[in-house]
Design a protein around this motif. Structure first.
Motif, short mmCIF file in Angstrom:
data_model
loop_
_atom_site.label_atom_id
_atom_site.label_comp_id
_atom_site.label_asym_id
_atom_site.label_seq_id
_atom_site.Cartn_x
_atom_site.Cartn_y
_atom_site.Cartn_z
N MET A 52 0.85 -1.19 0.00
CA MET A 52 0.00 0.00 0.00
C MET A 52 0.89 1.24 0.00
O MET A 52 1.83 1.33 0.79
CB MET A 52 -0.90 -0.01 1.24
CG MET A 52 -1.78 1.21 1.33
SD MET A 52 -2.79 1.29 2.83
CE MET A 52 -3.91 -0.06 2.53
N PRO A 53 0.61 2.21 -0.89
CA PRO A 53 1.45 3.40 -0.94
C PRO A 53 1.26 4.29 0.28
O PRO A 53 0.21 4.27 0.92
CB PRO A 53 0.97 4.12 -2.20
CG PRO A 53 -0.43 3.66 -2.39
CD PRO A 53 -0.48 2.25 -1.86
N ARG A 54 2.30 4.99 0.60
CA ARG A 54 2.20 6.00 1.64
C ARG A 54 2.03 7.33 0.94
O ARG A 54 2.52 7.52 -0.17
CB ARG A 54 3.45 5.97 2.51
CG ARG A 54 3.54 4.67 3.31
CD ARG A 54 4.88 4.48 3.99
NE ARG A 54 5.37 5.60 4.72
CZ ARG A 54 5.34 5.74 6.05
NH1 ARG A 54 4.83 4.79 6.78
NH2 ARG A 54 5.84 6.80 6.64
N TRP A 55 1.31 8.22 1.56
CA TRP A 55 0.96 9.49 0.93
C TRP A 55 1.65 10.62 1.68
O TRP A 55 1.47 10.77 2.89
CB TRP A 55 -0.56 9.66 0.96
CG TRP A 55 -1.26 8.58 0.21
CD1 TRP A 55 -1.68 7.38 0.71
CD2 TRP A 55 -1.60 8.59 -1.16
NE1 TRP A 55 -2.28 6.64 -0.29
CE2 TRP A 55 -2.25 7.37 -1.45
CE3 TRP A 55 -1.44 9.52 -2.19
CZ2 TRP A 55 -2.72 7.05 -2.70
CZ3 TRP A 55 -1.92 9.20 -3.45
CH2 TRP A 55 -2.54 7.98 -3.70
N GLU A 56 2.42 11.42 0.96
CA GLU A 56 3.18 12.51 1.58
C GLU A 56 2.60 13.86 1.20
O GLU A 56 2.29 14.12 0.04
CB GLU A 56 4.64 12.45 1.13
CG GLU A 56 5.49 13.54 1.78
CD GLU A 56 6.95 13.44 1.41
OE1 GLU A 56 7.66 14.43 1.61
OE2 GLU A 56 7.37 12.38 0.91
N CYS A 57 2.46 14.73 2.20
CA CYS A 57 2.00 16.09 1.95
C CYS A 57 3.17 16.91 1.41
O CYS A 57 4.21 17.04 2.06
CB CYS A 57 1.48 16.73 3.23
SG CYS A 57 0.85 18.41 2.97
N ALA A 58 2.99 17.44 0.21
CA ALA A 58 4.05 18.21 -0.44
C ALA A 58 3.81 19.71 -0.36
O ALA A 58 4.56 20.48 -0.96
CB ALA A 58 4.17 17.78 -1.90
N ILE A 59 2.80 20.14 0.37
CA ILE A 59 2.53 21.57 0.48
C ILE A 59 3.61 22.21 1.34
O ILE A 59 3.86 21.78 2.47
CB ILE A 59 1.14 21.82 1.10
CG1 ILE A 59 0.05 21.24 0.20
CG2 ILE A 59 0.92 23.31 1.35
CD1 ILE A 59 -1.34 21.28 0.82
N ASP A 60 4.25 23.23 0.81
CA ASP A 60 5.30 23.97 1.52
C ASP A 60 6.32 23.05 2.17
O ASP A 60 6.76 23.29 3.29
CB ASP A 60 4.67 24.89 2.58
CG ASP A 60 3.77 25.94 1.99
OD1 ASP A 60 4.04 26.38 0.86
OD2 ASP A 60 2.79 26.33 2.66
N ALA A 61 6.69 21.97 1.48
CA ALA A 61 7.68 21.00 1.97
C ALA A 61 7.29 20.44 3.35
O ALA A 61 8.14 20.13 4.16
CB ALA A 61 9.07 21.63 2.01
#
Length: 101
Positions: free
Chosen positions: A1-10
């Motif tokens: 299952m993929p992990r989801w990373e928040c890319a907003i403002d690093a």
């Protein structure tokens, strides 16, 4: 299952469930104004969805000074999320439905 990373403002915060990522983006980050029409909405998935559902690629490219690779990247993000996410759950959670996971 993929992990989801928040890319907003690093931000870099990682989530096991895409629904948790979308809720995080909607609550923890500032809302932004669409550069095409001025609508104010949550940054992240909802902003991408708005841009590509409500505006043409050409409008997006002009307003955001984007190139084709940036457009494709955001379209791929939108597609990946929509293939995996239960958007109804996200909306229920954002609207305060206590029975939502």
């Amino acid at each position: 299952m993929p992990r989801w990373e928040c890319a907003i403002d690093a931000d870099g915060e990682v989530f096991e469930r895409v629904e948790d990522l979308i809720v995080h983006q909607s609550i923890e980050h500032e809302r932004i104004a669409c550069k095409v029409c001025g609508a104010v909405l949550p940054d992240g998935y909802f902003a991408i969805r708005h841009a590509f559902d409500e505006h043409s690629r050409a409008e997006y490219v002009r307003a955001y000074d984007a190139d084709a690779s940036e457009v494709r990247r955001r379209e791929n993000v939108k597609e990946s999320i929509e293939e995996s996410a239960d958007i109804r759950e996200v909306i229920d959670r954002l609207e305060g439905d206590e029975s939502a996971p």
